[in-house]
Design a protein around this motif. Structure first.
Motif, short mmCIF file in Angstrom:
data_model
loop_
_atom_site.label_atom_id
_atom_site.label_comp_id
_atom_site.label_asym_id
_atom_site.label_seq_id
_atom_site.Cartn_x
_atom_site.Cartn_y
_atom_site.Cartn_z
N GLU A 19 91.14 32.84 -14.85
CA GLU A 19 91.45 31.86 -13.82
C GLU A 19 90.23 30.96 -13.64
N LYS A 20 90.50 29.67 -13.68
CA LYS A 20 89.42 28.72 -13.50
C LYS A 20 88.95 28.76 -12.05
N GLU A 21 87.68 28.50 -11.87
CA GLU A 21 87.09 28.46 -10.55
C GLU A 21 87.74 27.35 -9.72
N VAL A 68 87.81 15.99 -15.06
CA VAL A 68 87.84 15.68 -16.49
C VAL A 68 87.88 16.97 -17.31
N ALA A 69 87.11 17.96 -16.90
CA ALA A 69 87.08 19.24 -17.63
C ALA A 69 88.46 19.90 -17.61
N SER A 104 84.88 23.01 -20.85
CA SER A 104 83.99 23.51 -19.81
C SER A 104 83.30 22.33 -19.14
N THR A 105 82.94 22.53 -17.88
CA THR A 105 82.25 21.46 -17.16
C THR A 105 80.91 21.13 -17.81
N GLY A 106 80.25 22.15 -18.34
CA GLY A 106 78.97 21.94 -19.00
C GLY A 106 79.09 21.10 -20.26
#
Length: 162
Positions: free
Chosen positions: A46-48, A84-85, A91-93
């Protein structure tokens, strides 16, 4: 690349299976490994969740003494990066590393040229959304009053109260 990466997997599987069978009485270890592997595979990722204060927990934030305007920029870009991620399923990074995000927030570039000079390296997502990112920065700077109390609390080291 993928073929080279997976070429030995069946061989490794055979070696591991034989070792498990040889080191256990019957199929005990092999069944245990299969059971654990199945449990891992059944776990749901699950994504944060993004909240209004998610940006406050970015790695490196405490080391940077950001003003209310800079925090507003950070919050806006953090939300943009998350969107966008999720849309790109990345990933956001990968979209924009924390270090770069913090640098943009510190510099607050309001032109495309300054933004490109601030980032220094190519970033396809920034290039694609350049105008949108500049708009986010400008709007954040204009609406920074809402971040005054948060900036003060951060300076006093009372992030927990936010």
């Amino acid at each position: 690349y993928a073929r080279e990466d997976t070429h030995y997997l069946l061989y490794i599987y055979d070696l591991m299976r034989l070792r498990l069978v040889n080191e256990s009485s019957g199929d005990d270890l092999l069944l245990e490994v299969c059971k654990r592997s199945n449990e891992i595979c059944l776990q749901l990722y699950e994504k944060e969740l993004l909240t209004d204060s998610s940006y406050l927990y970015i790695h490196g934030l405490k080391e940077n003494d950001l003003s209310a305007r800079q925090l507003a920029v950070l919050a806006g870009l953090y939300k943009w990066r998350d969107g966008v991620a999720r849309a790109e399923d990345e990933s956001t990074g990968y979209i924009l590393p924390n270090k770069t995000l913090l640098e943009i927030a510190k510099q607050m570039p309001v032109t495309t040229g300054r933004l490109k000079r601030t980032v220094k390296s190519k970033n396809k997502f920034l290039e694609h959304y350049l105008g949108h990112v500049i708009t986010i920065i400008r709007n954040a700077v204009a609406n920074a009053n809402a971040f005054e109390s948060i900036a003060e609390q951060l300076k006093k080291g009372r992030l927990e109260e936010v």
